[in-house]
Each structure stands twice: as structure tokens, then as C-alpha cells.
Design an enzyme around this catalytic site. Structure first.
Site, PDB file in Angstrom:
ATOM      1  N   LYS A  37       5.812   2.217   4.909  1.00  0.00           N
ATOM      2  CA  LYS A  37       6.741   1.294   4.244  1.00  0.00           C
ATOM      3  C   LYS A  37       6.825  -0.020   5.012  1.00  0.00           C
ATOM      4  O   LYS A  37       6.855  -1.107   4.439  1.00  0.00           O
ATOM      5  CB  LYS A  37       8.123   1.949   4.115  1.00  0.00           C
ATOM      6  CG  LYS A  37       8.125   3.051   3.055  1.00  0.00           C
ATOM      7  CD  LYS A  37       9.340   3.960   3.102  1.00  0.00           C
ATOM      8  CE  LYS A  37       9.138   5.126   2.142  1.00  0.00           C
ATOM      9  NZ  LYS A  37      10.181   6.151   2.227  1.00  0.00           N
ATOM     10  N   GLN A  81      15.595   7.235   5.383  1.00  0.00           N
ATOM     11  CA  GLN A  81      14.509   8.193   5.158  1.00  0.00           C
ATOM     12  C   GLN A  81      15.056   9.630   5.157  1.00  0.00           C
ATOM     13  O   GLN A  81      15.700  10.048   6.111  1.00  0.00           O
ATOM     14  CB  GLN A  81      13.443   8.020   6.260  1.00  0.00           C
ATOM     15  CG  GLN A  81      12.212   8.872   6.056  1.00  0.00           C
ATOM     16  CD  GLN A  81      11.411   8.500   4.796  1.00  0.00           C
ATOM     17  OE1 GLN A  81      11.164   7.336   4.533  1.00  0.00           O
ATOM     18  NE2 GLN A  81      11.029   9.497   4.010  1.00  0.00           N
ATOM     19  N   ASP A 119      16.227   2.774  -3.247  1.00  0.00           N
ATOM     20  CA  ASP A 119      15.698   4.088  -3.611  1.00  0.00           C
ATOM     21  C   ASP A 119      16.299   4.574  -4.933  1.00  0.00           C
ATOM     22  O   ASP A 119      15.818   5.536  -5.520  1.00  0.00           O
ATOM     23  CB  ASP A 119      16.087   5.117  -2.529  1.00  0.00           C
ATOM     24  CG  ASP A 119      14.978   5.348  -1.516  1.00  0.00           C
ATOM     25  OD1 ASP A 119      13.805   5.129  -1.862  1.00  0.00           O
ATOM     26  OD2 ASP A 119      15.299   5.778  -0.394  1.00  0.00           O
TER      27      ASP A 119
END
Ligand code: NAP
Length: 277
Positions: free
Chosen positions: A44, A88, A111
Site C-alpha cells: 500500500k 490494517q 476501507d
């Protein structure tokens, strides 16, 4: 496709910098030292650099407390040069991921895991789509695979992949079945699918006898085979003979997920700066 998407994001990022003097910023928070999470976070970060974003990484030790993590999220919520916050998952067991996601400002929730964003997706009026299912939809669009009226079977009902995947297919008028560990006659249900999406987390779980001739098979899995090699949820070598399209692992859905994250962060930056799409 992922490279094309990132190239478009890079172009728009340049325009934003030149015209509005803003640069999209993504903060990635990782707690502990899970090797798979480390790989995802590195990928990422690399993608952010490639498209010209500001990228910040917060690597916290495994013994970080809930209060410390929530305090970091709050700091990032209030940081104007950070437009997207990604924590994460999975978090170490002593941390409450639901409370952490709930603490993220929904406008920075790139997200799309926050309840506000999940609710908007249900209603079909969203700012962000969760990266993995959105990447899958983009692949279907790009290859001009129609969803309308098709039998779509999703294996897996996680909040991250399975449920939103089913919802996006439904929004495009697919006839959707979501399967899980309690589904009876799974192979039979899967064989009905014109579009079969596997998000199970079990290596090579989908065998050729679970797939209809000519089906489109999307493999979301990121698993390790008996030799520790990255593989998907689909027994690719045997299933590929039967289907019209199939996504490989590695490649396929993984890179599209990251490309969509870049798109979401760009969008978050525009929303937060009142810049039209
Ligand atoms: P998850 O939260 O573990 O969910 C797995 C789902 O599979 C659950 O709904 C579970 O059912 C179902 N399942 C498990 N065993 C089953 C069985 N024998 N028959 C039918 N269903 C079964 O996993 P996830 O987070 O959705 O991830 C799924 C896979 O996608 C993993 O390999 C993960 O690494 C990968 N992934 C990839 C990306 C990417 O960017 N490519 C992104 C996210 C995830 P129950 O609900 O009944 O337990």
C-alpha cells in the site's frame, strides 16, 4: 487494469496538486508483526508513492493498548493533510477492531468499513466502496461481463469481502446467493453460478466439480499452499479449463484492491477539500 487505474489516479493527483495545491494523504496503521499484514502495508505504501500521495506509516508494537490505538486514530482524524486512515486488520486479539473502526472519521474511512459507510452501501448512495469488492466490480465492468439477471454466488460472508460483494452484485441486478460454512450442498449451489466469487480463506477450496461450464470465477483468496506458496481459494489449474474467465492468484483481485484504495483516498481528499469529481 490495476496499473491503468493507478495511472489515472496519478494524473488526477497531479491536477489536484497543480490546481488546488492539495496532495492526498493516506495513513496506514499496523499493530504487531504479522508477516502477511507487513506485506500488505508495504504494498500500500509503494502504491501511494507511485501515485504521488503523502503516505504515513504508524507501526505500533503488538502490546499497544486499545486507548493508545484510539488516541492515534483521533490524532489522524484531526490531521488535515491525512485524508484516508487505514488500520490494517487483523489486529492482535486483545484489541477491539469494531471500536477502532467506529472511531475513524467516516469521511476518512477509505476501507469503507465504518457503519456509516456500510449503511450507505446498503442504500446504494455511497462515497466509498470497500476496496476488494469494488475492485472485483471494476474487473467485471472492464471485461464487459454483464451482471444483470445472472446467478451470482459468493462463498464467504465476511464484512470485508463476502457481504459487500453480494450487495454490489445485487445493486447491478444479479441474483445473489451468499454461502458460508453452514451452507448445505455448497457444490450444488456453486454449480448454479454464472459468476462465482470465492472469499473463503481456504487454499484451493473451489474444485472443478463446483463450477459450471463457462462460468466467470473470481478468486479473492490470499492463502498459502502446502509449500507456503501464495495461492487462492480456487484450484486454478483444474478450474481454468471450465470457465470463461478466471482471476489468478497472485495477480487478479489483490492488485485491484490496492488500486481501489488509491481511488478511494483520492476521492476522500476531494470530498474533504470540496473539490468536484
Ligand atoms: P473470513 O473473515 O475468514 O471469512 C471467510 C468466510 O468463508 C466466512 O464467511 C466463512 O463462513 C466462510 N467459510 C469458511 N469455511 C467455509 C466452508 N467450508 N464452506 C463455505 N464457507 C466457508 O475471510 P475474509 O476476510 O472474507 O477473506 C477471505 C479470503 O480473501 C482470505 O483468503 C483473505 O486472505 C482474502 N482477502 C483477499 C483480499 C485481496 O485483496 N485479494 C482482501 C481481503 C481478503 P462463516 O461465516 O460461516 O464462518
Amino acid at each position: 487494469m490495476a496499473a491503468d487505474t493507478k495511472a489515472r489516479v496519478k494524473e488526477r493527483t497531479e491536477e489536484l496538486k497543480n490546481t488546488y495545491h492539495v496532495t492526498p494523504g493516506l495513513a496506514v496503521v499496523i499493530v504487531g508483526d504479522d508477516p502477511a499484514s507487513r506485506v500488505y502495508v508495504n504494498n500500500k505504501k509503494k502504491a501511494c508513492e507511485a501515485v504521488g500521495f503523502v503516505s504515513e506509516e504508524y507501526a505500533l508494537p503488538a502490546e499497544t493498548t486499545q486507548e493508545e490505538l484510539l488516541a492515534l486514530v483521533e490524532t489522524l482524524n484531526n490531521k488535515p493533510d491525512i485524508n484516508g486512515i487505514l488500520v490494517q486488520l487483523p489486529l492482535p486479539k486483545h484489541l477491539d477492531d469494531k471500536a477502532v473502526i467506529a472511531a475513524i472519521n467516516p469521511q476518512k474511512d477509505v476501507d469503507a468499513f465504518h457503519a456509516v459507510n456500510v449503511g450507505k452501501i446498503m442504500l446504494g448512495e455511497y462515497d466509498f466502496l470497500p476496496c476488494t469488492p469494488a475492485g472485483v466490480m471494476e474487473m467485471l465492468h472492464s471485461y464487459q461481463i454483464p451482471v444483470e439477471g445472472k446467478e451470482c454466488v459468493v462463498i464467504g460472508r465476511s464484512n470485508i469481502v463476502g457481504k459487500p460483494m453480494g450487495m454490489l452484485l445485487l445493486h447491478e441486478n444479479g441474483t445473489v446467493t451468499i454461502c458460508h460454512s453452514r451452507t448445505k450442498n455448497l457444490a450444488e449451489v456453486c454449480r448454479r453460478a454464472d459468476i462465482l466469487v470465492a472469499a473463503v480463506g481456504i487454499p484451493k477450496f473451489v474444485k472443478a466439480d463446483m463450477v459450471k461450464e463457462g462460468a466467470v470465477v473470481i478468486d479473492v483468496g490470499m492463502d498459502r499452499d502446502e509449500n507456503g506458496k501464495l495461492c487462492g481459494d480456487v484450484d486454478f489449474e483444474n478450474v481454468k479449463e471450465k470457465c470463461s474467465f478466471i482471476t489468478p492468484v497472485p495477480g487478479g483481485v489483490g492488485p485491484m484492491t490496492i488500486a481501489t484504495l488509491m481511488k478511494n483516498t483520492l476521492k476522500a481528499c476531494k470530498l474533504q477539500n470540496n473539490i468536484a469529481d
